[in-house]
Every structure is written in C-alpha cells, then in structure tokens.
Design a protein around this motif. Structure first.
Motif, PDB file in Angstrom:
ATOM      1  N   UNK A 227      61.664 -38.266  21.490  1.00 53.32           N
ATOM      2  CA  UNK A 227      62.333 -37.712  22.663  1.00 53.32           C
ATOM      3  C   UNK A 227      61.421 -37.950  23.856  1.00 53.32           C
ATOM      4  N   UNK A 228      61.946 -38.653  24.841  1.00 57.63           N
ATOM      5  CA  UNK A 228      61.165 -39.050  26.009  1.00 57.63           C
ATOM      6  C   UNK A 228      61.720 -38.317  27.223  1.00 57.63           C
ATOM      7  N   UNK A 269      65.669 -40.415  22.260  1.00 58.51           N
ATOM      8  CA  UNK A 269      66.450 -39.639  23.220  1.00 58.51           C
ATOM      9  C   UNK A 269      65.716 -39.647  24.557  1.00 58.51           C
ATOM     10  N   UNK A 270      66.386 -40.153  25.583  1.00 52.38           N
ATOM     11  CA  UNK A 270      65.845 -40.172  26.942  1.00 52.38           C
ATOM     12  C   UNK A 270      66.582 -39.107  27.752  1.00 52.38           C
ATOM     13  N   UNK A 290      63.095 -36.831  41.968  1.00 47.65           N
ATOM     14  CA  UNK A 290      61.778 -37.237  41.473  1.00 47.65           C
ATOM     15  C   UNK A 290      61.859 -38.241  40.333  1.00 47.65           C
ATOM     16  N   UNK A 291      63.073 -38.518  39.827  1.00 50.59           N
ATOM     17  CA  UNK A 291      63.215 -39.430  38.695  1.00 50.59           C
ATOM     18  C   UNK A 291      63.597 -40.828  39.155  1.00 50.59           C
ATOM     19  N   UNK A 292      63.097 -41.829  38.453  1.00 55.18           N
ATOM     20  CA  UNK A 292      63.526 -43.210  38.678  1.00 55.18           C
ATOM     21  C   UNK A 292      64.402 -43.622  37.494  1.00 55.18           C
ATOM     22  N   UNK A 293      64.039 -44.640  36.754  1.00 53.20           N
ATOM     23  CA  UNK A 293      64.859 -45.079  35.642  1.00 53.20           C
ATOM     24  C   UNK A 293      64.482 -44.401  34.330  1.00 53.20           C
ATOM     25  N   UNK A 294      65.396 -44.449  33.367  1.00 58.31           N
ATOM     26  CA  UNK A 294      65.074 -44.016  32.003  1.00 58.31           C
ATOM     27  C   UNK A 294      64.455 -45.183  31.241  1.00 58.31           C
ATOM     28  N   UNK A 295      65.119 -46.323  31.271  1.00 60.63           N
ATOM     29  CA  UNK A 295      64.639 -47.537  30.598  1.00 60.63           C
ATOM     30  C   UNK A 295      64.985 -48.732  31.458  1.00 60.63           C
ATOM     31  N   UNK A 296      63.979 -49.488  31.897  1.00 65.01           N
ATOM     32  CA  UNK A 296      64.211 -50.728  32.638  1.00 65.01           C
ATOM     33  C   UNK A 296      63.665 -51.909  31.845  1.00 65.01           C
ATOM     34  N   UNK A 309      70.302 -44.957  20.537  1.00 65.44           N
ATOM     35  CA  UNK A 309      69.590 -44.018  21.404  1.00 65.44           C
ATOM     36  C   UNK A 309      70.577 -43.079  22.092  1.00 65.44           C
ATOM     37  N   UNK A 310      70.081 -41.922  22.517  1.00 69.50           N
ATOM     38  CA  UNK A 310      70.825 -41.037  23.410  1.00 69.50           C
ATOM     39  C   UNK A 310      70.184 -41.130  24.790  1.00 69.50           C
ATOM     40  N   UNK A 311      71.001 -41.444  25.794  1.00 66.78           N
ATOM     41  CA  UNK A 311      70.576 -41.393  27.193  1.00 66.78           C
ATOM     42  C   UNK A 311      71.385 -40.279  27.845  1.00 66.78           C
ATOM     43  N   UNK A 312      70.726 -39.247  28.341  1.00 66.45           N
ATOM     44  CA  UNK A 312      71.481 -38.110  28.834  1.00 66.45           C
ATOM     45  C   UNK A 312      70.880 -37.540  30.113  1.00 66.45           C
ATOM     46  N   UNK A 313      71.752 -36.904  30.912  1.00 70.28           N
ATOM     47  CA  UNK A 313      71.348 -36.143  32.091  1.00 70.28           C
ATOM     48  C   UNK A 313      70.379 -36.944  32.953  1.00 70.28           C
TER      49      UNK A 313
END
Length: 475
Positions: A227-228, A269-270, A290-296, A309-313
């Motif tokens: 979980x990231x 999980x991101x 304050x957030x940029x990308x989850x995965x680039x 994977x789960x990408x959420x919120x």
C-alpha cells in the motif's frame, strides 16, 4: 522474523556513510592499510573499519590486525579491493550506525514472492522476474527506512528480494524525522530500486508512507503487495497561469518508472488517504493541492505491466509519456494495464503520449458530481498515443457517452489513436469511434503476446475480488 534491537547487535555492523560522495571509511577514521596488509591498532581496543565506497564493516580490535574479510567476518563489497581505517577508542564516539536488515530468509516454495510477470509487455522478450534468482544471502525482511535503504544498496544490482513488514515511513525518526524543506524531502523521500530486485510487502498491510519509489534507468524490477500512500509535497507552488492543472503544482509521485525496462507493478494499492484533498485549505481561491501523480511511466520506459492494482482517491493518476516535446518516446513506452481497479480517480487512468499501450479488463468506478475526486475522464488519448483497449468496464455515475470517459487529450495537430473491443459504460457499449469519441483508430501495431482477456460481464467481480495489496501469499 523479528528485528534485533540495537542493544543486541553484534559487534560487526554494516552501515553506509551519510556523506554525499562515496567514502572508503567512516568520518573521523584514518586509513591504516590496504586489503591484505596489516593495521597496527595498538594495545587498546579501537574501532576499525573494512570496506570501500560507502560500504564497511566495523569491529572493535587491538594489536596487529590483518586487513582481510576473515578478520571482520564479512565482505561488504565482494570482488573489489578494500581498505582498513582506524577510528576512536572502544567506548568513545563511534559513527552513526544504520541498523542492519534482519538475517536473510528464504521464502518457502509456493510463495508469491517468486512469481514472474505472466502477461502483458513485462512478459515480453526476456520477461520480468525481479529478484527471483536471489540466493538466500540476498533475501531481506525490513521494517524501517534505514533497513530498506541498506537492503536496496546491499546487492548493487545483483538479484535481491526485499520484503517489507509493517509501515515504513520515510519521515520517521529513523530517517531524520519530518521533512524540513523541499530539498530535504526530495533527498530523504527517495526509494531507488536497482535492477534485478523484487520489492514486495509481507503480510496484508505492508505500507510505504512519505516515500516515492523511483525505478530509473534499470532493468528487471518487480514491485508487489504494497500500500503506497501517495506523497504530499510540503511546499507546493502556486502558478496563477497554470489553470489546466489547477494552479497548485506539486512534485513527487507515489511511483515513477523512468527510462527503465522490464518492470512489473502488481497487486499494490495507491491512495491519497488519509491525506485526501479535502484535508487541505483553500488558498488563492483554490484547494491547496499537495499530490502529484500516483504512478508515472516516461522517458523511453519499455516492457512494463501494471496489473491487479487499486488506484483510489486521487486526481492526476498516471501519465505515460511526460510531454508532447519528448519525441524520443515515440517507439517506446510499451505498457500494459490489466485487471486494475480505478476508484474515485479524477483523471489520467492513464493519459498516454506516444506509447503502445494495452488496456484490458480494468474496472473504473466514479461519479462526475462527487464533491471529492469528481470524475473528469479516464483514458486520455494524447499525442501519438497508440492504445489498444479490450473489455474494460466503466461504472461512472453521470457519464452518458464515450466522450465522458475517453478524452482526446491532444490537439487538432497532435492527435493520438485508440481502438476498442467489448468495453462497456454503465452497462452499454462504450462506443469508441462513435459520435462522442471521434478519435483515430490507426494505432499501427498488434499485440505481440496473447493476453488472458475475460468478457466484460465478468470483469467487475473479478477485479473486486483480486485487485490491490494484501491479496498475495508472501512468507
């Protein structure tokens, strides 16, 4: 396995210098011999180091000391000539010690840590196995930033398996505490993964907090079962002219694949939680972001699979290709996204430039009227994107047509292409190529592998059952 408390550590300890440049012995030590020579330590016990290039072992010794691995009981840098150096008297001030990772452990047969990418671009050409070939001496269980960073450096690109236990917070006291500045955050948040490495969560709730996983210029990396928590820039910058991305510009992605090859990102999980966007104030009339990308994935990365994977919120989720001007990406960025769950993701799931990208059996949930992470679009077809889409499912409240979930993110002069088969939007055919999705279908390539695609009617249940961290058997 349990970690040894600091008081119980044996006298021989592997640690890395905090200096910015590679050093051959700890600060305040003095060279006494090259490998194979003899150090005259004297009658009183002193700290003596053996190593090179920020990798040493230290023992408390006296008398005539042979500068050999046999004396120190360990070889911190095999096949490289090392040096010995004398430090303080025993009981005096010793250099700061990074607690070592726990003794190596060998995962039992059947553990998911040994799996390799079975589908998608990561399975193509040489395949992606990460550290599956690691010997028992290169398998680590870590539970703190210092242990994680030590383990990542220990094998220098040779096969290694690093298993994360519990929460590793890169802003914990073990790694210097809360970030003090933007520069400080850039340095201490970095988790750089070398070639031939498997980084995997042990148990059901292994977490990376305040960290950014960077896979840059390397080959053969696997990241699974973590979980990231997407990092939060402590000093986002306000740009009144940048209305396209919301005026607040932040750095740091949860994970960045940059110019790397053969990378498998699976069962993670991101998430922005618990620091979701609604937790931050309104400044300059806009929510401070304050957030940029989850995965680039960018800069010529190739043979990448992003699966289960789960990408959420999160708002700006995934870029494939960094800009329209990075024309060297054309012919690269071969990426597969399959069986992922996108939940409350505003956009970029993914947004593609240049890449030969395959999307299949992904499940998207969202709401175009949500107060937090309202859905804008899912798939962005940018400049020279070449997307093959199969049997994806979109459950997006308020979405009425294909153009609500598939966006032409280029321009009239910088177009991309997408073809789709079998995807559905709110239980109806998606309609790529129809009136609301008039995007070129000239993708110019066919799949070089055979994916295990299931029908759209089965995707929702399959993804909800299987996607995300905590679903693997890792011992």
């Amino acid at each position: 396995m349990k970690l040894l408390p600091l008081a119980a550590l044996i006298s021989t300890t592997l640690f890395a210098s905090a200096a910015a440049h590679a050093a051959d012995w700890p600060e305040s030590f003095s060279k006494c011999a090259a490998q194979g020579g003899t150090c005259d330590v004297g009658s009183s016990k002193r700290q003596v180091s053996f190593g090179i290039k920020n990798k040493w072992v230290v023992k408390s010794l006296s008398g005539k000391v042979a500068c050999t691995a046999a004396t120190f009981g360990s070889d911190p840098y095999p096949n490289v000539d090392k040096k010995c150096a004398i430090g303080p008297l025993d009981g005096g001030t010793t250099p700061p010690v990074t607690p070592p990772v726990t003794p190596p452990v060998t995962p039992p047969a059947g553990s998911d840590v040994l799996k390799q990418a079975a589908t998608g671009w990561a399975s193509y050409t040489t395949g992606t196995r990460g550290g599956a070939a690691a010997p028992s001496t290169a398998v680590y269980l870590v539970s703190s930033p210092s242990q994680l960073l030590t383990a990542l450096k220990a094998q220098a690109g040779k096969p290694a398996q690093i298993k994360v236990s519990g929460t590793i917070d890169m802003a914990s006291s073990d790694n210097g505490g809360a970030f003090k500045s933007s520069t400080d955050q850039r340095v201490r948040s970095l988790i750089s993964v070398p070639s031939n490495t498997t980084l995997i969560g042990a148990g059901s709730d292994a977490r990376i907090v305040n960290g950014r996983i960077v896979i840059s210029g390397v080959d053969n990396v696997v990241v699974r079962n973590l979980t990231i928590e997407n990092p939060c820039d402590i000093a986002p910058i306000w740009d009144p002219k940048d209305t396209k991305t919301g005026n607040w510009n932040s750095q740091y992605d949860g994970m960045n694949v940059d110019g790397a090859t053969h990378v498998w990102i699976d069962h993670n999980t991101f998430t922005d939680a618990p620091r979701t966007d609604d937790k931050f104030p309104i400044e300059n009339g806009k929510r401070k972001q304050c957030h940029d990308g989850a995965l680039d994935i960018k800069n010529g990365a190739d043979y990448v699979t992003v699966s289960h994977n789960v990408f959420e919120m999160h708002e700006k989720n995934t870029l494939v290709g960094s800009s329209d001007n990075t024309t060297s990406d054309d012919g690269h960025l071969t990426v597969t996204f399959n069986n992922n769950h996108y939940r409350q993701v505003t956009a970029r799931a993914p947004r593609v430039r240049f890449g030969k990208v395959h999307l299949y059996n992904n499940y998207y949930e969202g709401d175009r009227s949500a107060k937090l992470y309202e859905h804008h679009y899912s798939i962005g077809v940018g400049y020279k994107a070449k997307i093959i889409s199969q049997q994806n499912v979109f459950d997006i409240m308020g979405a009425k047509e294909c153009g609500d979930v598939v966006e032409n993110s280029g321009s009239s002069s910088k177009v991309g292409a997408i073809i789709d088969s079998g995807s559905v939007l709110n239980n109806a055919a998606l309609g790529v190529g129809g009136e609301s999705c008039k995007i070129s279908n000239a993708v110019g390539w066919t799949l070089p592998y055979v994916p295990a695609v299931i029908e759209a009617s089965k995707v929702r249940e399959s993804v909800l059952r299987n996607a995300g961290a905590g679903k693997l058997v890792v011992r």
